[in-house]
Scaffold this motif. Structure first.
Motif, PDB file in Angstrom:
ATOM      1  N   ILE A   9      14.749  63.288  44.444  1.00 55.94           N
ATOM      2  CA  ILE A   9      14.408  63.594  43.188  1.00 55.94           C
ATOM      3  C   ILE A   9      15.564  64.254  42.233  1.00 55.94           C
ATOM      4  CG2 ILE A   9      12.646  64.366  41.580  1.00 55.94           C
ATOM      5  CD1 ILE A   9      10.857  64.545  43.991  1.00 55.94           C
ATOM      6  N   ALA A  95       8.644  58.347  31.881  1.00 61.76           N
ATOM      7  CA  ALA A  95       9.124  57.719  33.143  1.00 61.76           C
ATOM      8  C   ALA A  95      10.719  57.410  33.045  1.00 61.76           C
ATOM      9  CB  ALA A  95       8.465  56.898  33.812  1.00 61.76           C
ATOM     10  N   GLU A  99      12.902  62.627  36.114  1.00 62.34           N
ATOM     11  CA  GLU A  99      13.178  62.638  37.590  1.00 62.34           C
ATOM     12  C   GLU A  99      11.503  62.429  38.526  1.00 62.34           C
ATOM     13  OE1 GLU A  99      16.931  64.212  36.372  1.00 62.34           O
ATOM     14  OE2 GLU A  99      15.051  64.886  36.000  1.00 62.34           O
ATOM     15  N   LYS A 100      10.588  62.869  37.792  1.00 65.49           N
ATOM     16  CA  LYS A 100       9.231  62.718  38.457  1.00 65.49           C
ATOM     17  C   LYS A 100       8.303  62.627  37.258  1.00 65.49           C
ATOM     18  CE  LYS A 100       7.524  66.055  41.392  1.00 65.49           C
ATOM     19  NZ  LYS A 100       7.171  66.720  42.541  1.00 65.49           N
ATOM     20  N   CYS A 142       8.733  53.252  36.982  1.00 67.07           N
ATOM     21  CA  CYS A 142       9.182  54.233  37.786  1.00 67.07           C
ATOM     22  C   CYS A 142      10.310  53.519  39.007  1.00 67.07           C
ATOM     23  CB  CYS A 142       8.060  54.826  38.472  1.00 67.07           C
ATOM     24  SG  CYS A 142       7.446  56.138  37.468  1.00 67.07           S
ATOM     25  N   HIS A 145      13.602  52.820  37.176  1.00 70.08           N
ATOM     26  CA  HIS A 145      14.272  53.881  36.736  1.00 70.08           C
ATOM     27  C   HIS A 145      14.506  54.607  37.877  1.00 70.08           C
ATOM     28  CE1 HIS A 145      14.716  52.941  32.697  1.00 70.08           C
ATOM     29  NE2 HIS A 145      13.622  52.214  32.592  1.00 70.08           N
ATOM     30  N   THR A 147      12.240  56.654  39.274  1.00 74.74           N
ATOM     31  CA  THR A 147      11.611  57.852  39.038  1.00 74.74           C
ATOM     32  C   THR A 147      10.572  58.068  40.133  1.00 74.74           C
ATOM     33  OG1 THR A 147      12.202  57.585  36.718  1.00 74.74           O
ATOM     34  CG2 THR A 147      10.170  59.100  37.222  1.00 74.74           C
TER      35      THR A 147
END
Length: 449
Positions: A9, A95, A99-100, A142, A145, A147
């Motif tokens: 992450i 998103a 990172e999360k 996600c 990317h 994510t």
């Protein structure tokens, strides 16, 4: 063969054999970029390895992007986590650049209330399918990317469909998590973290271990974020956190940790790091249990480390052996300190209630009153009611649900005003804090002898 899922992450590895990751959450208004950046930097300097910010609506999306960009420009590379409630469109908007994303399954379910309605298996499956359809755009974004997603299961916000079939139980929480595991895997999305949160230490341990075992039976272990939600502040908050988080870490369960304190966010990570470190040489087999009593003895001059080790061992022993008492010995501490800690641990595990239990959230950018000050006022005003549970919550988003375990609650409304609750029942419209506490005092006098 079990597959232990691990991934990055940002620059932080989570899961598998990676070290436990410490995280915390801001309580500034996310729309206030200057204040939020300053607080993020203080949190990172205090040891936060991930920083979470609330994104309650679309208007906070652009400020969050600016916060992240400013931190990166100043050399702070700590992963940013977006905390999303209510609106899946917000999750999809953030998103691509965080990172999360932390989501609540309740944001994706049918809004119908099933309090007195039994669903057929077909209707139940159709409802899960609709939830999957609503989640699909976020999972696609996600994946594109890279994510991560944290699926945050909170006992206080389980949907009516789940509660109707499984009750408001640890088992129900696990069913909710596994529904999302199935949905994500069906769409080939595996950058997943799960959390099972409750202000009740036993419920938090039970739901997390059940999910861990369920995933293990499936042959895959996704990372688990662990923490006791609404733990409170001061000694009580630290003991409750250590009892729940510590018990799980002693079992080898947990990949990332948050200690939730109703204090400045920069207070959380230092204690979380101490918690993880203090348990490195502690083993469950050190527990001595006789006649349903845990005896824990060691000489330790570090009050934080001693508190953590004693509370973690008690949490473990209560969960595994259903102990009914604890006895502490430490030749470097006074009997007064040891007795206070003993009673606090017993209360945290709800083995024995010797005073009022306060359930208070750490607050976030949604809070619009001085919750830390109000918690202090409530603790000073209502200290000696064994068995009484009082909730002090930051906002309406999670407040009524997550303090449903409390008898009465003060929940933030807007502009320094709060609402008074009895369980999930709203008793007042927004009123000034002093007026709410006066009304609370009358309720307690009339109902809690």
């Amino acid at each position: 063969m079990n597959s232990s899922v691990h991934f990055k992450i940002g620059r932080v590895t989570i899961g598998g054999t990676a070290p436990v990751v410490i995280q915390s959450m801001t309580n500034t208004d996310t729309a206030d970029v200057v204040a939020s950046v300053a607080q993020c930097k203080r949190m990172i300097d205090s040891g936060a390895q991930m920083v979470r910010l609330t994104v309650p609506s679309m208007k906070e999306v652009a400020p969050l992007a600016r916060i992240q960009a400013q931190l990166r420009a100043e050399g702070f590379l700590t992963p940013i986590v977006a905390d999303v409630h209510f609106n899946p469109n917000v999750a999809e908007a953030v998103a691509p650049f965080v990172e999360k994303v932390r989501i609540n399954p309740g944001n994706y379910v049918d809004k119908r209330v099933f309090a007195s309605f039994t669903m057929t298996d077909t209707e139940y499956d159709e409802a899960v399918h609709r939830m999957a359809e609503r989640a699909a755009p976020l999972l696609s974004i996600c994946k594109q990317h890279d994510t991560a997603i944290r699926v945050g299961i909170n006992q206080g916000s389980l949907c009516d469909r789940i509660i109707n079939r499984y009750g408001n139980t640890p088992e129900a929480m696990v069913h909710s998590a596994l529904e999302w595991l199935d949905i994500c895997e069906s769409m080939d999305f595996r950058k997943l973290v799960f959390s099972m949160k409750s202000s009740n230490v036993y419920t938090m341990i039970r739901s997390t271990t059940l999910l861990h075992e369920a995933m293990k039976a499936r042959g895959v272990n996704y990372p688990l974020h662990i923490g006791v939600t609404e733990a409170g502040c001061g000694l009580e908050g630290r003991v409750k956190s250590a009892a729940g988080i510590g018990a799980l870490l002693l079992m080898g369960v947990g990949d990332t940790v948050r200690v939730s304190l109703t204090e400045p966010p920069e207070d959380e990570s230092p204690f979380a790091h101490k918690l993880v470190q203090a348990l490195t040489s502690l083993h469950p087999q050190n527990a001595v249990i006789q006649d349903d009593t845990l005896y824990f003895s060691e000489d330790c001059a570090d009050i934080d480390a001693w508190t953590i080790r004693a509370a973690a061992m008690a949490g473990y022993a209560y969960y595994k052996h259903h102990i009914k008492d604890i006895q502490l010995e430490n030749g470097l501490m006074s009997q007064e300190v040891l007795q206070d800690l003993r009673l606090t641990i017993l209360q945290a595990c709800r083995i024995r209630m010797s005073k009022t239990e306060f359930i208070s959230c750490p607050s976030c950018g949604r809070t619009q009153y001085d919750i830390q000050h109000v918690v202090a006022m409530v603790k000073e005003r209502f200290p000696n009611h064994p068995g009484l549970k009082l909730g002090i919550m930051g906002c309406i988003v999670n407040g009524p649900g997550e303090m449903a375990d409390a008898d009465y609650g003060v929940v933030g409304a807007a502009h320094g005003h709060v609402c008074l609750y009895h369980g999930k029942e709203k008793l007042t419209n927004p009123i000034p804090v002093e007026e709410a506490l006066d009304a609370l005092e009358k309720l307690i006098k009339n109902n809690c002898p």
